[in-house]
Design an enzyme around this catalytic site. Structure first.
Site: not given
Length: 142
Positions: A64, A97
């Site tokens: 966006c 991660h």
């Protein structure tokens, strides 16, 4: 299969993402928006999240204007781990991660060259597992 979604502010970037995925030979499903007419990013973020939740697509790329609104929307879904990236190093870490299943990019703040680098990093970085899996397991609200 990769799901893609954007609002009007990031529509040009979403069109570039489609071109990029086609060049890479990767299949995608476009959850909208389908024009630069003003719209609600949440409608398309929820559609992409549901697509991942029901197995239509494995992961997603969303955008966006700032990346924040669609990111907030996606992360309301318990099984979604959406990470906002504006440089490749962050894309690397959200995969390595956090095992992010949605890459989010800020359509008004990066150009196509940077988007390509970010997507390359996101799509080519494996999840490290181990101690990171323990942390991911603690994310959902129980």
């Amino acid at each position: 299969m990769i799901g893609i979604a954007s609002d009007h502010a990031a529509f040009p970037l979403k069109e570039f993402v489609k071109q990029y995925l086609e060049e890479k030979g990767l299949e995608y499903k476009d959850y909208g928006t389908f024009s630069s007419d003003s719209c609600n990013y949440a409608d398309y973020g929820h559609a992409l999240a549901r697509g991942i939740e029901n197995g239509e697509v494995e992961k997603g790329i969303a955008m966006c204007g700032s990346g924040e609104g669609i990111s907030m929307t996606l992360n309301k879904h318990q099984s979604i781990r959406a990470g906002l990236c504006w440089i490749p190093e962050i894309a690397h870490l959200i995969r390595q991660h956090n095992n992010a299943n949605v890459l989010v990019m800020p359509g008004r703040f990066i150009d196509n060259d940077m988007a390509r680098k970010i997507m390359d990093e996101y799509l080519n970085t494996p999840f490290e597992g181990g101690r990171h899996q323990l942390r991911i397991d603690s994310i959902p609200v129980r």
